[in-house]
Design a protein around this motif. Structure first.
Motif, mmCIF file in Angstrom:
data_model
loop_
_atom_site.group_PDB
_atom_site.id
_atom_site.type_symbol
_atom_site.label_atom_id
_atom_site.label_comp_id
_atom_site.label_asym_id
_atom_site.label_seq_id
_atom_site.Cartn_x
_atom_site.Cartn_y
_atom_site.Cartn_z
ATOM 1 N N VAL A 36 0.852 -1.186 0.000
ATOM 2 C CA VAL A 36 0.000 0.000 0.000
ATOM 3 C C VAL A 36 0.893 1.243 0.000
ATOM 4 O O VAL A 36 1.724 1.405 0.895
ATOM 5 N N PRO A 37 0.759 2.142 -0.986
ATOM 6 C CA PRO A 37 1.621 3.322 -1.030
ATOM 7 C C PRO A 37 1.437 4.214 0.198
ATOM 8 O O PRO A 37 0.317 4.437 0.657
ATOM 9 N N VAL A 38 2.561 4.700 0.709
ATOM 10 C CA VAL A 38 2.554 5.604 1.865
ATOM 11 C C VAL A 38 2.931 6.999 1.377
ATOM 12 O O VAL A 38 3.997 7.184 0.786
ATOM 13 N N PRO A 39 2.075 7.997 1.607
ATOM 14 C CA PRO A 39 2.384 9.342 1.123
ATOM 15 C C PRO A 39 3.411 10.055 1.997
ATOM 16 O O PRO A 39 3.421 9.895 3.220
ATOM 17 N N VAL A 40 4.268 10.821 1.354
ATOM 18 C CA VAL A 40 5.155 11.724 2.090
ATOM 19 C C VAL A 40 4.307 12.899 2.561
ATOM 20 O O VAL A 40 3.658 13.566 1.751
ATOM 21 N N PRO A 41 4.246 13.177 3.872
ATOM 22 C CA PRO A 41 3.418 14.289 4.348
ATOM 23 C C PRO A 41 3.881 15.634 3.794
ATOM 24 O O PRO A 41 5.070 15.837 3.501
ATOM 25 N N ALA A 42 2.950 16.553 3.648
ATOM 26 C CA ALA A 42 3.279 17.897 3.194
ATOM 27 C C ALA A 42 4.289 18.534 4.140
ATOM 28 O O ALA A 42 4.195 18.398 5.358
ATOM 29 N N GLY A 43 5.275 19.223 3.581
ATOM 30 C CA GLY A 43 6.274 19.902 4.392
ATOM 31 C C GLY A 43 7.440 19.046 4.805
ATOM 32 O O GLY A 43 8.388 19.544 5.424
ATOM 33 N N GLU A 44 7.397 17.739 4.490
ATOM 34 C CA GLU A 44 8.509 16.854 4.830
ATOM 35 C C GLU A 44 9.456 16.700 3.636
ATOM 36 O O GLU A 44 9.007 16.638 2.481
ATOM 37 N N ALA A 45 10.739 16.602 3.921
ATOM 38 C CA ALA A 45 11.727 16.362 2.863
ATOM 39 C C ALA A 45 11.690 14.926 2.382
ATOM 40 O O ALA A 45 12.310 14.582 1.374
ATOM 41 N N GLY A 46 10.967 14.081 3.074
ATOM 42 C CA GLY A 46 10.853 12.663 2.751
ATOM 43 C C GLY A 46 10.470 11.908 4.007
ATOM 44 O O GLY A 46 10.258 12.508 5.068
ATOM 45 N N LEU A 47 10.368 10.606 3.899
ATOM 46 C CA LEU A 47 10.099 9.737 5.041
ATOM 47 C C LEU A 47 11.344 8.929 5.369
ATOM 48 O O LEU A 47 12.139 8.601 4.484
ATOM 49 N N ASP A 48 11.502 8.583 6.643
ATOM 50 C CA ASP A 48 12.624 7.738 7.062
ATOM 51 C C ASP A 48 12.108 6.332 7.349
ATOM 52 O O ASP A 48 10.982 6.145 7.820
ATOM 53 N N TRP A 49 12.941 5.351 7.047
ATOM 54 C CA TRP A 49 12.587 3.951 7.276
ATOM 55 C C TRP A 49 13.019 3.510 8.667
ATOM 56 O O TRP A 49 14.007 4.003 9.217
ATOM 57 N N GLU A 50 12.284 2.570 9.249
ATOM 58 C CA GLU A 50 12.671 1.923 10.507
ATOM 59 C C GLU A 50 12.109 0.507 10.483
ATOM 60 O O GLU A 50 10.997 0.255 10.958
ATOM 61 N N GLY A 51 12.863 -0.420 9.932
ATOM 62 C CA GLY A 51 12.432 -1.806 9.895
ATOM 63 C C GLY A 51 12.517 -2.438 11.274
ATOM 64 O O GLY A 51 13.522 -2.265 11.979
ATOM 65 N N GLU A 52 11.469 -3.180 11.650
ATOM 66 C CA GLU A 52 11.473 -3.791 12.976
ATOM 67 C C GLU A 52 10.440 -4.903 13.083
ATOM 68 O O GLU A 52 9.660 -5.142 12.151
ATOM 69 N N VAL A 53 10.450 -5.553 14.232
ATOM 70 C CA VAL A 53 9.512 -6.633 14.534
ATOM 71 C C VAL A 53 8.370 -6.086 15.372
ATOM 72 O O VAL A 53 8.597 -5.342 16.334
ATOM 73 N N ALA A 54 7.139 -6.469 15.025
ATOM 74 C CA ALA A 54 5.974 -6.157 15.838
ATOM 75 C C ALA A 54 5.536 -7.421 16.571
ATOM 76 O O ALA A 54 5.454 -8.495 15.979
ATOM 77 N N ALA A 55 5.286 -7.307 17.881
ATOM 78 C CA ALA A 55 4.821 -8.431 18.695
ATOM 79 C C ALA A 55 3.357 -8.210 19.061
ATOM 80 O O ALA A 55 2.975 -7.114 19.476
ATOM 81 N N TYR A 56 2.537 -9.255 18.904
ATOM 82 C CA TYR A 56 1.100 -9.170 19.138
ATOM 83 C C TYR A 56 0.743 -9.907 20.420
ATOM 84 O O TYR A 56 1.114 -11.078 20.598
ATOM 85 N N LEU A 57 -0.025 -9.254 21.284
ATOM 86 C CA LEU A 57 -0.486 -9.896 22.515
ATOM 87 C C LEU A 57 -1.686 -10.796 22.212
ATOM 88 O O LEU A 57 -2.586 -10.409 21.469
ATOM 89 N N GLY A 58 -1.691 -11.994 22.800
ATOM 90 C CA GLY A 58 -2.805 -12.911 22.631
ATOM 91 C C GLY A 58 -3.585 -13.137 23.905
ATOM 92 O O GLY A 58 -4.597 -13.838 23.900
ATOM 93 N N GLN A 59 -3.111 -12.538 25.006
ATOM 94 C CA GLN A 59 -3.763 -12.700 26.300
ATOM 95 C C GLN A 59 -3.787 -11.364 27.035
ATOM 96 O O GLN A 59 -2.983 -10.472 26.751
ATOM 97 N N ARG A 60 -4.695 -11.252 27.995
ATOM 98 C CA ARG A 60 -4.724 -10.091 28.872
ATOM 99 C C ARG A 60 -3.513 -10.144 29.798
ATOM 100 O O ARG A 60 -3.182 -11.204 30.348
ATOM 101 N N VAL A 61 -2.850 -9.002 29.979
ATOM 102 C CA VAL A 61 -1.632 -8.968 30.804
ATOM 103 C C VAL A 61 -1.744 -7.811 31.793
ATOM 104 O O VAL A 61 -1.867 -6.649 31.397
ATOM 105 N N GLU A 62 -1.682 -8.137 33.063
ATOM 106 C CA GLU A 62 -1.746 -7.126 34.121
ATOM 107 C C GLU A 62 -0.688 -7.441 35.173
ATOM 108 O O GLU A 62 -0.648 -8.549 35.710
#
Length: 282
Positions: A107-133
């Motif tokens: 899905v194309p990501v637009p460069v916001p108005a006023g920005e010289a460009g976007l910066d990348w940050e590749g990483e891992v996302a972790a998803y919770l499957g249970q309630r945690v308190e």
């Protein structure tokens, strides 16, 4: 198992992914109400060859409920903190994303108005499957349902306007997620997954999750002392060194560029970059 979000029967559903085939499981809220149970059902469904769709025929969406919290960790690799001239933090540097900023691969990501460009940050996302308190690290580790690729695309000008990073981290469509891979298939981040980012085919990041300053269980346990985490919440675990704004001269993503995040066992997330006019879709 692998999972994606799709539009099915006019609503957002979670579906099991097996190669080019997609198996609708349940509406997003229903899936996260019993993620372990749906994982068992999805294994049986894909093995039996149940009703399926072609992935190419569906519209993909993030497989997260609207109520999900996306809590991001900044400066979680020593070399990344150093390249930005930050000290190694004593506690995780946390900031939030809204679900409205999330997207999916291709899905194309637009460069916001006023920005010289976007910066990348590749990483891992972790998803919770249970309630945690108020959890300890062992309990927090068991609460992780799975992981995906993630690109924390950042509007640096907006990020630096104030001491808080919220504005620069919530650009339209700027949080693409790859397919969700269950924990048993993805492996333990503490054992080390290679995180590589490429821009137009050129490698710009090459790190390893075993070099994280704060592990996923430690991050979850800390957060859970203050706020209760729920199934479908996401922890974005931070990016290794190699971002664009610290380079000389700075290298930022422009319309027409393509950025890829490739992570061991999680696959490759591809994101094209577009013009500010694409914000009309938001």
């Amino acid at each position: 198992m692998q999972y994606i979000g799709i539009i099915h029967d006019g609503a957002a559903w979670v579906a099991a992914l097996a190669g080019p085939r997609v198996y609708p499981l349940a509406p997003v809220q229903d899936f996260w109400a019993d993620a372990p149970g749906w994982q068992e059902k999805s294994v049986a469904l894909t093995a039996d060859g149940g009703p399926a769709l072609n992935r190419s025929d569906v519209t993909e969406v993030p497989p997260v409920p609207p109520s999900a919290r996306i809590i991001c960790v900044g400066l979680n690799y020593k070399a990344h903190a150093a390249e930005g001239s930050f000290a190694v933090p004593e506690y995780p540097t946390l900031f939030g994303r809204w679900t409205a900023s999330l997207s999916v691969g291709n899905v194309p990501v637009p460069v916001p108005a006023g920005e010289a460009g976007l910066d990348w940050e590749g990483e891992v996302a972790a998803y919770l499957g249970q309630r945690v308190e108020s959890a300890d690290e062992a309990t927090a580790a068991e609460a992780v349902f799975g992981y995906s690729t993630f690109n924390d695309l950042t509007a640096r000008r907006a990020q630096k306007l104030t001491a808080q990073w919220t504005l620069g981290k919530n650009g339209d469509f700027s949080g693409p997620l790859g397919p969700l891979v269950s924990r048993d298939e993805a492996g333990d981040l503490r054992d080390g997954l290679q995180v590589r980012t490429r821009v137009n085919g050129t490698e710009v990041q090459n790190g390893n999750t075993r070099d994280m300053i704060f592990s996923v269980p430690a991050i979850i346990a800390l957060i859970s002392q203050t706020l209760t985490l729920h199934p479908g919440d996401i922890i974005a675990t931070g990016t290794p060194e190699g971002v664009g704004y610290v380079r000389t001269p700075p290298w930022l993503l422009q319309p027409g560029d393509t950025v890829e995040v490739e992570i061991d066992t999680l696959g490759t997330l591809t994101t094209p970059v577009g013009a500010p006019s694409l914000r009309a879709r938001a």
